[in-house]
Design an enzyme around this catalytic site. Sequence first.
Site, PDB file in Angstrom:
ATOM      1  N   LYS A  28      32.005  41.352  51.805  1.00 27.07           N
ATOM      2  CA  LYS A  28      32.901  41.948  52.786  1.00 27.07           C
ATOM      3  C   LYS A  28      32.169  42.188  54.111  1.00 27.07           C
ATOM      4  O   LYS A  28      31.093  42.790  54.141  1.00 27.07           O
ATOM      5  CB  LYS A  28      33.450  43.282  52.267  1.00 27.07           C
ATOM      6  CG  LYS A  28      34.313  43.173  51.019  1.00 27.07           C
ATOM      7  CD  LYS A  28      35.643  42.508  51.317  1.00 27.07           C
ATOM      8  CE  LYS A  28      36.546  42.518  50.092  1.00 27.07           C
ATOM      9  NZ  LYS A  28      37.854  41.879  50.364  1.00 27.07           N
ATOM     10  N   LYS A  75      46.757  35.106  46.251  1.00 29.74           N
ATOM     11  CA  LYS A  75      46.659  36.180  45.271  1.00 29.74           C
ATOM     12  C   LYS A  75      47.931  36.131  44.419  1.00 29.74           C
ATOM     13  O   LYS A  75      48.969  36.669  44.821  1.00 29.74           O
ATOM     14  CB  LYS A  75      46.517  37.533  45.970  1.00 29.74           C
ATOM     15  CG  LYS A  75      45.157  37.713  46.655  1.00 29.74           C
ATOM     16  CD  LYS A  75      45.056  39.046  47.348  1.00 29.74           C
ATOM     17  CE  LYS A  75      43.606  39.410  47.660  1.00 29.74           C
ATOM     18  NZ  LYS A  75      42.872  38.379  48.391  1.00 29.74           N
TER      19      LYS A  75
END
Length: 341
Positions: free
Chosen positions: A157, A269
């Site tokens: 991240k 997703k």
Amino acid sequence: MTNGYRFEFRPYQRRFVRTLTTNHGTWDIREGIILRLTDELGKIGWGEIAPISWFGSETLEQALDFCRQLPREITDEIIFSIPDELPACQFGFESAQEWGETQLIASVLGSEFFSIPNAPCPMPHAQFYSALLPAGEAALNQWETLWEQGYHTFKWKIGVYAIANELEIFESLIDTLPAFTKLRLDANGGLSYEEANLWLRTCDTLKANVELPVEIEFIEQPLPVEQFQQMLELSTSYKTAIAIDESVATLRQLAACYQQGWRGIFVIKPGIVGSPSRLRKFCHQHKIDTVFSSVFETAIGRLAALRLAAELSQNNRAVGFGIDHFFEQEDTWFQSLWNDL
């Protein structure tokens, strides 16, 4: 499974072992809903609703309200008429409806079900998964353990801390990771246009080094959703690939980005994208370059998502489901939920 089902559901909560930190903020507890459909022959289908409202799906309360208003007996017609405003519900109910067709029926939900590597999963080895590293310097302390477990692709991240600090950590990470590692950088839409250019230039410079042992696979969602055109421009300006994620959270967004010309990588997703049957149709029709990714669902949602990934992945990219280290073992709390049902 047949057309009519007895419908039951239970909400759940799972606490992360460590707080998950992204540009969207911090996340301590994963909440969702487990579904159970029992057909007229007694066969059981399991599904999961795992919304992420800040990512583009409905809220958990909206999903619960939808489940509460349904009758105890539902049909395929009800399942396939769930509105697009409830994409996580679409995924959960269709997955439960398909469960019997995949032969992953109630007999799977024994003790071996809770240990995913031993469950009937189409991609059982860690090398097929991208493991999620924590943001910031913590990544430098965790990748080795995950590498020893078999992970060769990592997602880190960015856009969480000051860019100067992150670039410094990035260089340390690149210098430390073993040869043949693949690294993905996920900004969650948290970079400015100038910062995105800086990251892409940095990655291009590193990629130009023929001796670089680590492959920088792509930068994921560098800019906010509303800056799609700028991301489209960036995707043609640098050698480092860009993947879009938040921009294609739902099927409606996926189709819109494709129509606007995106031909790069699509991070999908399954848990929140919407209808699995419609996702199959879109992917088969357009042959898009996909990376399938977790929404921190339980084993039930993960099995359904991985089956889609195995069927629809075009370029054999590692799937983003290496997230088990963010939770305790599922056995105890899940068995309790099972018994309650």
